[in-house]
Design a protein around this motif. Structure first.
Motif, PDB file in Angstrom:
ATOM      1  N   SER A   1       0.814  -1.211   0.000  1.00 35.78           N
ATOM      2  CA  SER A   1       0.000   0.000   0.000  1.00 35.78           C
ATOM      3  C   SER A   1       0.851   1.266   0.000  1.00 35.78           C
ATOM      4  N   ALA A   2       2.139   1.097   0.293  1.00 37.90           N
ATOM      5  CA  ALA A   2       2.988   2.275   0.498  1.00 37.90           C
ATOM      6  C   ALA A   2       3.565   2.795  -0.819  1.00 37.90           C
ATOM      7  N   TYR A   3       3.892   4.065  -0.842  1.00 38.66           N
ATOM      8  CA  TYR A   3       4.526   4.690  -1.999  1.00 38.66           C
ATOM      9  C   TYR A   3       6.029   4.735  -1.742  1.00 38.66           C
ATOM     10  N   VAL A   4       6.752   3.891  -2.490  1.00 37.09           N
ATOM     11  CA  VAL A   4       8.187   3.770  -2.255  1.00 37.09           C
ATOM     12  C   VAL A   4       8.954   4.284  -3.458  1.00 37.09           C
ATOM     13  N   VAL A   5       9.956   5.108  -3.210  1.00 40.14           N
ATOM     14  CA  VAL A   5      10.830   5.604  -4.280  1.00 40.14           C
ATOM     15  C   VAL A   5      12.269   5.353  -3.859  1.00 40.14           C
ATOM     16  N   SER A   6      13.218   5.591  -4.761  1.00 38.31           N
ATOM     17  CA  SER A   6      14.603   5.386  -4.332  1.00 38.31           C
ATOM     18  C   SER A   6      15.234   6.713  -3.952  1.00 38.31           C
ATOM     19  N   LEU A   7      15.929   6.686  -2.839  1.00 35.84           N
ATOM     20  CA  LEU A   7      16.635   7.873  -2.360  1.00 35.84           C
ATOM     21  C   LEU A   7      18.088   7.730  -2.790  1.00 35.84           C
ATOM     22  N   ALA A   8      18.596   8.744  -3.489  1.00 36.89           N
ATOM     23  CA  ALA A   8      19.957   8.650  -4.015  1.00 36.89           C
ATOM     24  C   ALA A   8      20.969   9.284  -3.063  1.00 36.89           C
ATOM     25  N   GLY A   9      20.544  10.281  -2.313  1.00 35.22           N
ATOM     26  CA  GLY A   9      21.494  10.928  -1.417  1.00 35.22           C
ATOM     27  C   GLY A   9      20.876  12.106  -0.704  1.00 35.22           C
ATOM     28  N   ILE A  10      21.680  12.677   0.189  1.00 33.52           N
ATOM     29  CA  ILE A  10      21.247  13.846   0.954  1.00 33.52           C
ATOM     30  C   ILE A  10      22.371  14.868   0.874  1.00 33.52           C
ATOM     31  N   SER A  11      22.016  16.120   0.684  1.00 30.79           N
ATOM     32  CA  SER A  11      23.058  17.134   0.676  1.00 30.79           C
ATOM     33  C   SER A  11      22.774  18.201   1.727  1.00 30.79           C
ATOM     34  N   VAL A  12      23.850  18.789   2.212  1.00 33.76           N
ATOM     35  CA  VAL A  12      23.754  19.894   3.160  1.00 33.76           C
ATOM     36  C   VAL A  12      24.476  21.076   2.532  1.00 33.76           C
ATOM     37  N   ASN A  13      23.770  22.158   2.370  1.00 29.63           N
ATOM     38  CA  ASN A  13      24.305  23.327   1.658  1.00 29.63           C
ATOM     39  C   ASN A  13      24.934  22.957   0.322  1.00 29.63           C
ATOM     40  N   GLY A  14      24.287  22.043  -0.385  1.00 31.70           N
ATOM     41  CA  GLY A  14      24.731  21.705  -1.730  1.00 31.70           C
ATOM     42  C   GLY A  14      25.814  20.647  -1.798  1.00 31.70           C
ATOM     43  N   ALA A  15      26.403  20.290  -0.668  1.00 33.08           N
ATOM     44  CA  ALA A  15      27.470  19.281  -0.696  1.00 33.08           C
ATOM     45  C   ALA A  15      26.910  17.936  -0.270  1.00 33.08           C
ATOM     46  N   ALA A  16      27.193  16.903  -1.058  1.00 31.73           N
ATOM     47  CA  ALA A  16      26.666  15.566  -0.748  1.00 31.73           C
ATOM     48  C   ALA A  16      27.221  15.081   0.586  1.00 31.73           C
ATOM     49  N   VAL A  17      26.358  14.576   1.435  1.00 29.42           N
ATOM     50  CA  VAL A  17      26.789  13.985   2.697  1.00 29.42           C
ATOM     51  C   VAL A  17      27.287  12.568   2.395  1.00 29.42           C
ATOM     52  N   PRO A  18      28.479  12.211   2.911  1.00 29.63           N
ATOM     53  CA  PRO A  18      28.999  10.857   2.614  1.00 29.63           C
ATOM     54  C   PRO A  18      28.192   9.778   3.334  1.00 29.63           C
ATOM     55  N   ILE A  19      27.299   9.150   2.584  1.00 26.13           N
ATOM     56  CA  ILE A  19      26.438   8.100   3.157  1.00 26.13           C
ATOM     57  C   ILE A  19      26.577   6.867   2.279  1.00 26.13           C
ATOM     58  N   PRO A  20      26.835   5.701   2.869  1.00 31.38           N
ATOM     59  CA  PRO A  20      26.945   4.492   2.051  1.00 31.38           C
ATOM     60  C   PRO A  20      25.606   4.173   1.367  1.00 31.38           C
TER      61      PRO A  20
END
Ligand SMILES: *[C@@H]1O[C@H](CO)[C@@H](O)[C@H](O)[C@H]1NC(C)=O
Ligand SMILES: *[C@@H]1O[C@H](CO)[C@@H](O)[C@H](O)[C@H]1NC(C)=O
Ligand SMILES: *[C@@H]1O[C@H](CO)[C@@H](O)[C@H](O)[C@H]1NC(C)=O
Length: 482
Positions: free
Chosen positions: A321-340
């Motif tokens: 029932s859930a709406y699932v998408v893929s998350l590619a990354g998160i950025s803080v002030n435009g810089a990608a946060v290093p997340i595996p």
């Protein structure tokens, strides 16, 4: 109470440090009025007139925050107790989703549908018309569950919780029809269970904490907007009994509007009943009192809005029932946060009913650390000062707070540049023995469920969020509320 003591100590420590100087305004940061972020300002739009922004293309309803239903003299100012309560409910909702994930072999029909305190954590309400002639009912809306239900007569005092509006009275509507046991609708799949009563089909939906709604499965005419033609023959639950698994006898609302992906959701049903509209809905959750949100069923966001889309994926069969998408990354002030990448392996549920975004520790801690680096100008409370929130700053007496931008980047290039009201929880901490503090806390929460992110409603605020189910995609566009 313990948290309160620790906080009091923190307060003493803080009062010894001088107020920090605000970081200079920078273009890549949010600088926003503390007052406008205080949760107490969420209700000032409650009296606004209904919106009509999509013409005849769909049914548009105005969204109001649930807290705004409490009218009268006893309006509570949302403080840190309120925030903590919200986060506890969030946690229960998260845990029940997590439980479903880890019980892969259990059949869907025997799994509690949606989740206990989850019901409590739903924050946004809309008013719909049910019956002929239509009567108004204010209901929570939930993208994570399917069957719509409202409390109905007869319902002895102890069987229903208190709501503001009168209960639905089937005898006062010319279009109410009980569904018979032999009808195919009595065998709708999904999380609700159906059985054969003395005369007609009965349903029940159980939540994770043993709370449950039960009653007659029925058909009615739904007026989803005063401006659109009514939808006839909508299957819904006429609840004659609500068993509360938690101590809330005054939920205020009449029931729940299910906007999940399952066949019994209002979305699937209005598609079947109206060949003109595809399976699509959109909303904008209002960030603060000065703006107005909307929920439109049967149409996407206004044509002029700039949307970027991300595909719906099906990594999680237990959460159909859930709406699932893929998350590619998160950025803080435009810089990608290093997340595996493994931190996002199951995808991200776009949920209207979870408040703060929940993410695995492997994603949360790098985000938090980067966020803290940008908040160096503020005095951080010692970790453990507040339950469930570990990155809180004292903004007492300040007119504005400056925070880094946080963006969620989805597969296919869609992104949410999170509104300031979705980055920080801002709330007062009242203390009998001293002046009250105003705190600003990072509004993300770590979990120990690897791979799964739930994007909460705070982080969706102010965006047009378009659920294009037939098109297999979800769209995001800024400046969605008016
Ligand atoms: C129901 O709500 C709509 C929109 O808010 C309003 O226009 C209408 O008058 C209401 N109807 C009743 C019977 O209260
Ligand atoms: C619908 O069914 C319930 C019992 O399940 C019954 O009490 C009620 O009278 C029925 N209503 C109509 C309109 O048939
Ligand atoms: C809930 O209410 C019941 C009965 O009213 C009471 O026994 C129980 O302690 C309450 N639980 C909480 C968590 O307040």
């Amino acid at each position: 109470m313990a948290a309160h003591w620790i906080l009091h100590l923190a307060l003493l420590l803080l009062s010894m440090s001088s107020q920090q100087v605000l970081a200079a305004r920078q273009q890549d940061r949010h600088t926003i009025s503390v007052q406008s972020l205080l949760s107490s300002s969420i209700c000032s739009s409650a009296s606004a007139v209904p919106v009509s922004r999509h013409g005849a293309a769909g049914s548009t309803l105005q969204i109001v925050h649930r807290a705004c239903l409490q009218t009268g003299d006893h309006e509570t100012v949302p403080d840190h107790h309120y925030t903590t309560a919200i986060l506890h409910r969030d946690r229960h909702r998260f845990l029940s989703i997590h439980r479903r994930l880890t019980r892969a072999e259990t059949k869907a029909t025997t799994i509690p549908a949606r989740l206990g305190l989850a019901f409590q954590s739903l924050e946004y309400v809309v008013t719909i018309g049910i019956g002929t002639p239509p009567r108004n009912f204010t209901v929570l809306f939930d993208t994570g569950s399917d069957l719509t239900w409202v409390q109905c007569l007869p319902c002895p005092d102890t069987s229903c919780y208190h709501q503001e509006e009168p209960l639905l009275d089937p005898s006062k509507s010319s279009t109410y029809v009980n569904i018979s046991c032999s009808a195919p609708e009595c065998h709708i799949g999904g999380a609700q269970q159906t059985s054969c009563g003395r005369t007609s089909c009965q349903y029940s939906v159980k939540y994770g904490d043993k709370s449950e709604t039960r009653g007659s499965l029925a058909e009615e005419t739904f007026t989803l907007s005063p401006l659109a033609p009514p939808a006839t023959g909508i299957v819904f639950g006429c609840s004659h009994e609500y068993i509360s698994g938690f101590n809330d006898t005054d939920m205020g609302v009449a029931g729940l509007l299910g906007l999940g992906r399952g066949d019994s959701s209002i979305l699937s049903q209005t598609r079947q009943g109206n060949s003109g509209s595809g399976s699509v809905f959109s909303y904008c959750l209002p960030p603060r009192g000065s703006s107005t949100g909307y929920l439109t069923i049967g149409a996407a966001a206004p044509p002029q809005s700039k949307l970027s889309f991300t595909p719906l994926i099906t990594t999680i069969s237990q959460l159909s029932s859930a709406y699932v998408v893929s998350l590619a990354g998160i950025s803080v002030n435009g810089a990608a946060v290093p997340i595996p990448a493994s931190a996002f392996s199951l995808g991200a549920i776009i949920d209207s009913g979870t408040v703060a975004t929940h993410m695995p520790a492997a994603a949360y801690y790098p985000l938090r650390d980067e966020f803290r680096r940008h908040m160096g100008g503020y005095k951080m409370l010692p970790e453990g000062s507040l339950e469930l929130l570990d990155t809180c700053y004292d903004v007492t007496g300040q007119d504005v707070v400056t925070a880094p931008r946080v963006a969620l980047e989805f597969g296919g290039g869609a992104r949410i540049d999170v509104d300031a009201s979705g980055i920080l929880f801002v709330f007062p901490v009242a203390d009998d023995s001293g002046p009250s503090l105003t705190l600003a806390c990072l509004a993300f929460v770590p979990t120990n469920s690897p791979g799964l992110v739930i994007v909460g409603n705070m982080q969706q605020r102010a965006y047009n969020v378009v659920f294009d189910v037939d098109g297999g995609r979800i769209g995001f566009g800024p400046n969605g509320c008016s």
